[in-house]
Design an enzyme around this catalytic site. Structure first.
Site, PDB file in Angstrom:
ATOM      1  N   GLY A 108      -9.911  11.821  -4.115  1.00 61.08           N
ATOM      2  CA  GLY A 108      -8.522  11.698  -3.683  1.00 61.08           C
ATOM      3  C   GLY A 108      -8.357  10.760  -2.499  1.00 61.08           C
ATOM      4  N   HIS A 141       3.307  -4.917 -38.305  1.00 56.57           N
ATOM      5  CA  HIS A 141       2.059  -4.547 -38.988  1.00 56.57           C
ATOM      6  C   HIS A 141       1.139  -5.762 -39.063  1.00 56.57           C
ATOM      7  CE1 HIS A 141      -0.623  -2.556 -41.773  1.00 56.57           C
ATOM      8  NE2 HIS A 141      -0.606  -3.667 -42.505  1.00 56.57           N
ATOM      9  N   ASP A 156       1.895   4.654  -1.465  1.00 55.66           N
ATOM     10  CA  ASP A 156       0.898   5.726  -1.317  1.00 55.66           C
ATOM     11  C   ASP A 156       1.088   6.565  -0.069  1.00 55.66           C
ATOM     12  OD1 ASP A 156      -0.273   4.820  -3.625  1.00 55.66           O
ATOM     13  OD2 ASP A 156      -2.262   4.487  -2.763  1.00 55.66           O
ATOM     14  N   ILE A 174      -4.613  -2.585  -1.005  1.00 54.27           N
ATOM     15  CA  ILE A 174      -5.720  -2.003  -1.767  1.00 54.27           C
ATOM     16  C   ILE A 174      -5.677  -2.492  -3.209  1.00 54.27           C
ATOM     17  CG2 ILE A 174      -6.677   0.175  -2.662  1.00 54.27           C
ATOM     18  CD1 ILE A 174      -7.119  -0.362   0.369  1.00 54.27           C
TER      19      ILE A 174
HETATM   20  C1  LIG Z   1     -10.413   1.908  -7.045  1.00 52.45           C
HETATM   21  C2  LIG Z   1      -8.924   2.002  -7.238  1.00 52.45           C
HETATM   22  C3  LIG Z   1      -8.371   1.643  -8.439  1.00 52.45           C
HETATM   23  C4  LIG Z   1      -6.990   1.725  -8.618  1.00 52.45           C
HETATM   24  N1  LIG Z   1      -6.467   1.361  -9.823  1.00 52.45           N
HETATM   25  C5  LIG Z   1      -5.132   1.446 -10.007  1.00 52.45           C
HETATM   26  C6  LIG Z   1      -4.554   1.040 -11.233  1.00 52.45           C
HETATM   27  O1  LIG Z   1      -5.235   0.612 -12.162  1.00 52.45           O
HETATM   28  N2  LIG Z   1      -3.195   1.117 -11.350  1.00 52.45           N
HETATM   29  C7  LIG Z   1      -2.409   1.598 -10.345  1.00 52.45           C
HETATM   30  O2  LIG Z   1      -1.194   1.651 -10.505  1.00 52.45           O
HETATM   31  N3  LIG Z   1      -2.932   1.976  -9.173  1.00 52.45           N
HETATM   32  C8  LIG Z   1      -4.266   1.912  -8.977  1.00 52.45           C
HETATM   33  N4  LIG Z   1      -4.794   2.280  -7.777  1.00 52.45           N
HETATM   34  C9  LIG Z   1      -3.874   2.773  -6.730  1.00 52.45           C
HETATM   35  C10 LIG Z   1      -3.200   1.594  -6.046  1.00 52.45           C
HETATM   36  O3  LIG Z   1      -4.177   0.740  -5.502  1.00 52.45           O
HETATM   37  C11 LIG Z   1      -2.262   2.115  -4.963  1.00 52.45           C
HETATM   38  O4  LIG Z   1      -1.359   3.030  -5.530  1.00 52.45           O
HETATM   39  C12 LIG Z   1      -1.469   0.984  -4.323  1.00 52.45           C
HETATM   40  O5  LIG Z   1      -2.327   0.028  -3.758  1.00 52.45           O
HETATM   41  C13 LIG Z   1      -0.520   1.540  -3.265  1.00 52.45           C
HETATM   42  O6  LIG Z   1       0.186   0.493  -2.708  1.00 52.45           O
HETATM   43  P1  LIG Z   1       0.792   0.561  -1.233  1.00 52.45           P
HETATM   44  O7  LIG Z   1       1.568  -0.692  -1.071  1.00 52.45           O
HETATM   45  O8  LIG Z   1       1.441   1.842  -1.028  1.00 52.45           O
HETATM   46  O9  LIG Z   1      -0.465   0.561  -0.264  1.00 52.45           O
HETATM   47  P2  LIG Z   1      -1.817  -0.249  -0.144  1.00 52.45           P
HETATM   48  O10 LIG Z   1      -2.099  -1.056  -1.354  1.00 52.45           O
HETATM   49  O11 LIG Z   1      -2.829   0.746   0.278  1.00 52.45           O
HETATM   50  O12 LIG Z   1      -1.536  -1.263   1.037  1.00 52.45           O
HETATM   51  C14 LIG Z   1      -1.329  -0.840   2.339  1.00 52.45           C
HETATM   52  C15 LIG Z   1      -1.648  -1.970   3.273  1.00 52.45           C
HETATM   53  O13 LIG Z   1      -1.221  -1.620   4.569  1.00 52.45           O
HETATM   54  C16 LIG Z   1      -2.162  -2.110   5.497  1.00 52.45           C
HETATM   55  N5  LIG Z   1      -2.037  -1.335   6.733  1.00 52.45           N
HETATM   56  C17 LIG Z   1      -2.234  -0.001   6.894  1.00 52.45           C
HETATM   57  N6  LIG Z   1      -1.975   0.360   8.159  1.00 52.45           N
HETATM   58  C18 LIG Z   1      -1.620  -0.763   8.820  1.00 52.45           C
HETATM   59  C19 LIG Z   1      -1.237  -1.037  10.156  1.00 52.45           C
HETATM   60  N7  LIG Z   1      -1.130  -0.062  11.070  1.00 52.45           N
HETATM   61  N8  LIG Z   1      -0.941  -2.309  10.495  1.00 52.45           N
HETATM   62  C20 LIG Z   1      -1.032  -3.304   9.564  1.00 52.45           C
HETATM   63  N9  LIG Z   1      -1.372  -3.095   8.301  1.00 52.45           N
HETATM   64  C21 LIG Z   1      -1.664  -1.847   7.918  1.00 52.45           C
HETATM   65  C22 LIG Z   1      -3.496  -1.930   4.795  1.00 52.45           C
HETATM   66  O14 LIG Z   1      -4.470  -2.791   5.342  1.00 52.45           O
HETATM   67  C23 LIG Z   1      -3.141  -2.288   3.355  1.00 52.45           C
HETATM   68  O15 LIG Z   1      -3.357  -3.649   3.102  1.00 52.45           O
HETATM   69  C24 LIG Z   1      -6.165   2.175  -7.566  1.00 52.45           C
HETATM   70  C25 LIG Z   1      -6.722   2.513  -6.327  1.00 52.45           C
HETATM   71  C26 LIG Z   1      -8.089   2.422  -6.163  1.00 52.45           C
HETATM   72  C27 LIG Z   1      -8.676   2.772  -4.841  1.00 52.45           C
END
Ligand SMILES: Cc1cc2nc3c(=O)[nH]c(=O)nc-3n(C[C@H](O)[C@H](O)[C@H](O)COP(=O)(O)OP(=O)(O)OC[C@H]3O[C@@H](n4cnc5c(N)ncnc54)[C@H](O)[C@@H]3O)c2cc1C
Length: 464
Positions: free
Chosen positions: A270, A443, A310, A41
């Site tokens: 959320g 500064h 997440d 994401i």
């Molecule tokens: C609009 C928006 C703006 C944001 N801005 C910020 C920011 O400025 N700064 C910040 O720190 N955070 C930001 N976030 C939050 C941030 O994107 C998330 O905290 C972060 O992406 C979490 O990372 P992750 O690796 O846990 O999961 P994710 O980035 O959600 O990645 C999970 C991956 O797992 C894959 N997946 C899921 N299930 C399966 C499966 N069964 N098999 C194969 N693949 C699978 C998904 O396709 C995805 O690619 C933002 C979120 C959004 C929606």
């Protein structure tokens, strides 16, 4: 026969891909499974493409206020399709970068939907073709998705999630933003600066409710001054796509129902963790409110299964996910990484004005029993802020009055997201006011306000 690895990472967001790189650096044979786009994401639909959009709206804001800088810029305009194309291009560039990193670190990328079939065994389904993978350890890094309102599913036409809001085909004229966390407020800023009439509705008594009270108050004033309408202690009760727009019924604090028409609505209420249908129930993995429970090294309740990002407990931020990725990879490789201290995870919101914070708010520090010393310094007292034409905002610091330990820092104003790491390093090193007071700040910089805020907590501010 299953393809066998030391570690399989399920999901390639900032949690998963960083975990895979660190594990490969430590000599493990690693596979990473992704159903959609490498980078998750954050790179494709979150942090990065939103910041590309916000950069556009920031520049547009300066263009429409060019006169204040002695510039003339008649009739600034924009092409929405090109704005979105730039944002998608930036996301694409980073996605390609992660692909390159996987190759460089000899990590096997397996495309498809992964399901944990048993301990140490994962099945990947790609268009009906199934591949079996095996490993002693599996890291679950499947992230989260947008939460829908129970009474109104996002349709991509008039009712948007962040994905729709990031790739608009038309510019909203009158926009309703439901939810005032970082995502809601960032989109509100983007669309307001691009010319939409924006209303933000928040259930709680203040916007950006995880931030310090004074930050919420200041942001409300600034957004209102920019022409946005901010409604708190209010709930959207119904949301109907009328074909021409969205009709919303909003229950206000006094119980009255207000019905309004908007051109579009963004639902930013959320996230929901991606924990369903990946085999967790059968293995008995423990969760709280759907998010996987983990210990300080990211172990789940089932040996050999780890979880990061997440899909686990808050804060739901990219850098938290990545740091957990490193901790999990190191623990799996037999090292003894320190558990992460959530009090030292900074949070940034890229609205206009920006918000950045780390550690305890003043209220939380008091709730925790600390006697506090609080410092505050306004942007108007800083030469660089005035020179930039960005004299609105403040830096607030919270100290333990007994020991001088820095408990928290809270900033709102231009570029604060680039400043907060100074305080984060200080917190990580368990700094007290004494070291911060003795530190020399260059500064003219906005960072001088960080010094002044500390000085102010001890009655020594120089420029205010
Ligand atoms: C609009 C928006 C703006 C944001 N801005 C910020 C920011 O400025 N700064 C910040 O720190 N955070 C930001 N976030 C939050 C941030 O994107 C998330 O905290 C972060 O992406 C979490 O990372 P992750 O690796 O846990 O999961 P994710 O980035 O959600 O990645 C999970 C991956 O797992 C894959 N997946 C899921 N299930 C399966 C499966 N069964 N098999 C194969 N693949 C699978 C998904 O396709 C995805 O690619 C933002 C979120 C959004 C929606």
């Amino acid at each position: 026969m299953a393809d066998t690895y030391d570690l399989i990472v399920l999901g390639s967001g900032p949690g998963g891909y960083v975990a895979a790189i660190r594990a490969a650096q430590l000599g493990l044979k690693v596979a990473i499974v992704e159903r959609e786009l490498l980078g998750g994401i954050c790179l494709n639909w979150g942090c990065i493409p939103t910041k590309a959009l916000l950069r556009t709206s920031e520049i547009y804001h300066y263009m429409t206020h060019a006169e204040a800088y002695g510039l003339s810029n008649e009739k600034p305009g924009f092409d929405l399709a090109k704005v979105v194309k730039r944002s998608r291009g930036v996301a694409g560039q980073l996605n390609a970068g992660v692909k390159g990193l996987m190759k460089k670190n000899k990590i096997t990328v397996v495309e498809g939907l992964g399901t944990i079939a048993a301990k140490g065994k994962l099945i990947v389904d790609k268009d009906g073709k199934k591949t079996e993978l095996a490993a002693k350890d599996i890291i679950i890094a499947t992230g989260a998705r947008a939460r829908d309102l129970p009474f109104a599913k996002a349709d991509g036409e008039r009712i948007w999630t962040y994905r729709h809001a990031m790739t608009p085909k038309e510019m909203p004229t009158k926009l309703l933003v439901i939810g005032s966390g970082a995502i809601g407020v960032e989109f509100a800023s983007f669309y307001s600066d691009m010319g939409a009439e924006v209303t933000i509705v928040e259930m709680l008594d203040r916007i950006v409710p995880v931030e310090d009270h004074e930050v919420s108050e200041f942001l409300t004033k600034q957004l209102t001054k920019q022409g946005m309408k901010v409604i708190t202690k209010a709930g959207v009760q119904s949301l109907v796509n009328t074909g021409k727009g969205v009709k919303a019924e909003i229950k206000l604090a006094d119980g009255k129902i207000e019905t309004n028409e908007y051109s579009h609505a963004i639902v930013a209420v959320g996230i929901v963790p991606n924990t369903e249908n990946i085999g967790l129930e059968a293995l008995g993995v423990k969760t709280t409110k759907g998010h996987i429970d983990t210990d300080g090294q990211c172990r789940t309740s089932v040996p050999g299964l780890w979880a990061i990002g997440d899909v686990t407990a808050p804060p739901w931020l990219a850098h938290k996910a990545s740091h957990e990725g490193i901790i999990a990879a190191e623990a799996i490789a037999g090292k003894h990484p320190h558990a992460m201290d959530v009090r030292n995870i900074p949070g940034c919101t890229y609205s206009r004005p920006q918000i950045a914070s780390v550690g305890l708010t003043e209220a939380k520090a008091k709730e925790a029993g600390y006697e506090v010393k609080v410092g505050k310094f306004p942007f108007i007292g800083n030469g660089k802020a005035i020179a930039l034409g960005e004299a609105e905002g403040f830096v607030k610091t919270v100290f333990d009055a007994k020991t001088g330990e820095l408990l928290g820092a809270h900033m709102i104003g231009a570029e604060v997201t680039e400043l907060i790491e100074g305080y984060t390093v200080a917190k990580q090193l368990e700094t007290t006011e004494a070291e911060l007071i003795e530190t020399v700040f260059p500064h003219p910089t906005l960072s001088e306000m960080m010094h002044e805020s500390v000085l102010s907590a001890y009655g020594r501010a120089l420029h205010f």
